[in-house]
Design an enzyme around this catalytic site. Sequence first.
Site, mmCIF file in Angstrom:
data_model
loop_
_atom_site.group_PDB
_atom_site.id
_atom_site.type_symbol
_atom_site.label_atom_id
_atom_site.label_comp_id
_atom_site.label_asym_id
_atom_site.label_seq_id
_atom_site.Cartn_x
_atom_site.Cartn_y
_atom_site.Cartn_z
ATOM 1 N N ASP A 1 -27.426 -31.265 16.647
ATOM 2 C CA ASP A 1 -26.797 -31.141 17.965
ATOM 3 C C ASP A 1 -26.470 -32.477 18.612
ATOM 4 O OD1 ASP A 1 -29.485 -31.820 18.290
ATOM 5 O OD2 ASP A 1 -29.577 -30.928 20.274
ATOM 6 N N GLU A 2 -26.466 -33.553 17.842
ATOM 7 C CA GLU A 2 -26.311 -34.874 18.454
ATOM 8 C C GLU A 2 -25.546 -35.786 17.504
ATOM 9 O OE1 GLU A 2 -29.267 -38.279 20.440
ATOM 10 O OE2 GLU A 2 -30.084 -36.545 19.366
ATOM 11 N N ASP B 1 -24.505 -34.791 23.092
ATOM 12 C CA ASP B 1 -25.805 -34.133 22.940
ATOM 13 C C ASP B 1 -25.669 -32.725 23.510
ATOM 14 O OD1 ASP B 1 -28.408 -33.515 22.479
ATOM 15 O OD2 ASP B 1 -29.267 -35.068 23.752
#
Length: 581
Positions: free
Chosen positions: A105-106, A11
């Site tokens: 983003d993860e 993350d």
Amino acid sequence: MRGAPTILHLDMDAFYASAEQAAKPSLRGKPVIVGGLGPRGVVATASYEARVFGVHSAMAMAQARRLCPNAAFLIPRFALYRTVSDKVMALLHTLSPLVEPLSLDEAFVDLEAGGTEPTVEAARAVAERLRADIRAVTGLTGSVGLAGSKMLAKIGSEQAKPDGLVVIEPGTERDLLGPMSVRTLPGVGPATAEALRRAGIHTVAETREAGEAELVRLLGRAHGASLFLMAEGRDERPVVAERDAKSISVEDTFDVDLTDRTRVQLEIARLADRCVRRLREAGRSGRTVVIKVRRYDFSTLTRSETLRGPTDDPAVVREAAARLIDGVDTTAGVRLLGVGVSGLADYTQEDLFAQAAQAAQAAQAAQAAQAAQAAQTPQAAHEAVADAGRPPGAERPEPVEEGAGEASEDAEKPRRWLPGSDVRHAEYGAGWVQGSGVGRVTVRFEEPWSPPGRVRTFPVDDPALQPADPLPLLRPDADVDVPADAEEAEGADPAPGAVADSAPGKAADPRADRRVAADLAPEEIADSDPGGTPAPDAGEGMGPGPDEAEARAGQAPEPGGGSGHAPAPAGGRSQPVTSKP
């Protein structure tokens, strides 16, 4: 559950805000808030400096301005975020073929599928190397969780923030989860948490002690049984490299409630066209058309129509959406509209009935044209053809392309610039918009690899100032040690484009859509489509809230304080009227 922590969850730390700080040297170490800047906007991401003041994601932007009035308030630049995300995902694919992206983003990674030895030491070494590679390639940081299941790996990455690594070794799950809030478990939202609270259950340990039978009684068989397994620390969900989308949709929230029926119909037609563009980009077709309407009082309703077969024809989707909106009363005001397509397929099935109707209509138009040519003037013949081609019934507003009709408006109205947008000046080079209002735009000229730059103010219609594409976060000629297989996996960077269908890389374009696709109300953040960005009001920008900006009258706001602005000269080359290191 695995016997080794070989499931990795990455993350990125405050991704949007961190990317903006990396791109803008003057904002490093200062509070930055990214999101919709209109009256109904919400916070997409807040930097850690802003979180100290209580600002967090999904908060109403108006509240964020009250809590942290001196923050830099910026629009999202999805073209930049997508480019950085592609680099990060390329690094993840060097570790394993099983990478499950959850957002830009993860992502989850199955290290064991990539050949990593199933030991704590080997998994930790891979995670440390990944964090170092991400920093080297993007200049940003990410937090990593390692565990034997997806649930625990995600919990680990949350505990590791910011810029950390947490390894949850098998056998320690129950002790780790016990004191945590029940909201920590996947699938426990406000409604489920409230039902458990009324039963006296607040922590994961209490959930486990209640037993499966009691949870089934409270929540139902499926939800109760799965929640009990989660409380036990058991999560057998695999890492899935590709998720099959169940639907594709777009929606917009508007600054002001729509009450005009024609405007509502036009918006539905525009959203239907955007939805079909996304559908075609995904190489899919759909059978069920759905519209979503949120009224002025936040009541939400949906209507759907199932077609004879899957389609990706914009005319078919547009007509179905128009029929659906005709059955909805919108006179009291609409704050949000959406159009979606579900029942996805990889093929299309032409509507033979529609084709027959179109063929009959074309034949009728041809006959009318022949008759008109024999007896009427060319102008009358043209009108006869148009009348023949018009279907019977009440007239509908014709669908319009996005931006249609704006050319004449743009010739009269001054250009508008959104805070955070990339620009380039013919003399001063690359920079970004700090704020705009009362006919002026304030720009800070700096690059990601330069020291904090100077601030200059120009007329909004200065021909030397033009929108620009985002600069890379690292100097292009920098010597970065990137794994060779990461370069192959990454490929060419995509052209600047939007999440959905707009072009955020060109958000500063004065012809940008003035609607509020990014300005979702707080309750809408979960199902939002960050496709559009709103135009700011006069005086809106980087510094104080609307009240202070209004009081400043002739000033364009900027972070950390303002500076006076003299009126721009009436002609000739634009002259900067403020300068600040």
